[in-house]
Design a protein around this motif. Sequence first.
Motif, short mmCIF file in Angstrom:
data_model
loop_
_atom_site.label_atom_id
_atom_site.label_comp_id
_atom_site.label_asym_id
_atom_site.label_seq_id
_atom_site.Cartn_x
_atom_site.Cartn_y
_atom_site.Cartn_z
N LYS A 59 -47.66 31.13 -16.58
CA LYS A 59 -48.39 29.90 -16.29
C LYS A 59 -48.31 28.88 -17.43
O LYS A 59 -48.59 27.67 -17.44
CB LYS A 59 -49.82 30.09 -15.78
N ASP A 60 -48.06 29.36 -18.88
CA ASP A 60 -48.40 28.48 -19.87
C ASP A 60 -47.03 28.03 -20.67
O ASP A 60 -46.82 27.51 -21.51
CB ASP A 60 -48.91 29.12 -20.85
N LEU A 61 -45.82 28.64 -20.04
CA LEU A 61 -44.56 28.55 -20.65
C LEU A 61 -43.95 27.27 -20.78
O LEU A 61 -43.40 26.78 -21.68
CB LEU A 61 -43.29 29.51 -19.77
N LYS A 62 -44.21 26.40 -19.60
CA LYS A 62 -43.62 25.04 -19.66
C LYS A 62 -44.56 24.10 -20.75
O LYS A 62 -43.74 23.35 -21.50
CB LYS A 62 -44.09 24.36 -18.33
N LYS A 63 -45.84 24.44 -21.21
CA LYS A 63 -46.46 23.67 -22.12
C LYS A 63 -45.92 24.03 -23.80
O LYS A 63 -46.12 23.40 -24.69
CB LYS A 63 -47.82 24.14 -22.26
N HIS A 64 -45.38 25.38 -23.85
CA HIS A 64 -44.88 25.78 -25.17
C HIS A 64 -43.30 25.73 -25.21
O HIS A 64 -42.94 26.22 -26.30
CB HIS A 64 -45.22 27.20 -25.25
N VAL A 65 -42.72 25.57 -24.29
CA VAL A 65 -41.08 25.65 -24.33
C VAL A 65 -40.53 24.77 -25.73
O VAL A 65 -39.56 25.36 -26.12
CB VAL A 65 -40.62 25.37 -22.88
N LYS A 66 -41.21 23.57 -25.80
CA LYS A 66 -40.74 22.88 -27.06
C LYS A 66 -40.76 23.68 -28.24
O LYS A 66 -40.16 23.45 -29.20
CB LYS A 66 -41.33 21.61 -27.00
N GLN A 67 -41.59 24.62 -28.22
CA GLN A 67 -41.83 25.32 -29.38
C GLN A 67 -40.99 26.54 -29.65
O GLN A 67 -40.71 27.38 -30.92
CB GLN A 67 -43.31 25.76 -29.57
N LEU A 68 -40.05 26.79 -28.61
CA LEU A 68 -39.11 27.96 -28.89
C LEU A 68 -37.82 27.55 -29.42
O LEU A 68 -37.56 26.28 -29.55
CB LEU A 68 -38.92 28.38 -27.48
N ASN A 69 -37.19 28.48 -30.28
CA ASN A 69 -35.94 28.39 -30.93
C ASN A 69 -34.87 28.47 -30.18
O ASN A 69 -34.45 29.40 -29.46
CB ASN A 69 -36.15 29.51 -32.12
N LYS A 70 -34.11 27.48 -30.10
CA LYS A 70 -32.84 27.28 -29.11
C LYS A 70 -31.68 28.21 -29.84
O LYS A 70 -30.66 28.54 -28.84
CB LYS A 70 -32.42 25.86 -29.01
N ASN A 71 -31.88 28.92 -30.98
CA ASN A 71 -31.08 29.57 -31.47
C ASN A 71 -31.04 31.19 -31.31
O ASN A 71 -30.31 31.93 -31.40
CB ASN A 71 -30.96 29.61 -32.92
N LYS A 72 -32.25 31.41 -30.52
CA LYS A 72 -32.55 32.54 -29.86
C LYS A 72 -32.23 32.92 -28.47
O LYS A 72 -32.04 31.91 -27.65
CB LYS A 72 -34.08 33.19 -30.15
N ILE A 73 -32.14 34.09 -28.01
CA ILE A 73 -31.73 34.43 -26.87
C ILE A 73 -33.24 35.22 -26.36
O ILE A 73 -33.60 35.90 -26.64
CB ILE A 73 -30.63 35.72 -26.59
N TYR A 74 -33.70 34.55 -25.15
CA TYR A 74 -34.93 34.94 -24.82
C TYR A 74 -34.92 36.01 -23.57
O TYR A 74 -34.00 35.71 -22.50
CB TYR A 74 -35.54 33.68 -24.29
#
Length: 121
Positions: A59-74
């Motif tokens: 439920k909170d992922l959209k709010k925090h997605v910009k803080q995630l590292n594009k070089n990682k595999i989630y």
Amino acid sequence: METNKIKFLETYLSFYINHTVIMDNFYTPDSKYVVLDVRNAPAQIKKDQIKGAVALPAKDLKKHVKQLNKNKIYVVYDWTAGTTLGKEALLVLLSAGFESYELSCALEGWKGMNLPVEGIK
């Protein structure tokens, strides 16, 4: 007809990652994998999680997605493979351009294989 079935299964399976793939380097300092616990329940309900996972409710992922590292595999997981939170989180991540997968065995399967878990405080 068989070709269509094969194509569908290949596409379906491409959304998932097996625990054996991530276990090879998940617990190393330079791991390319980040495991996200996307369950929406509070800690006292969840009680435990995959060891080293980051709690980020779907439920909170959209709010925090910009803080995630594009070089990682989630790698996202939910209670069981049949629930939809992991799929919802995967949709958010894929739509934002992240390489991401749903854990094929979910938390239930992970624990069933006696893989590392930790309590949640």
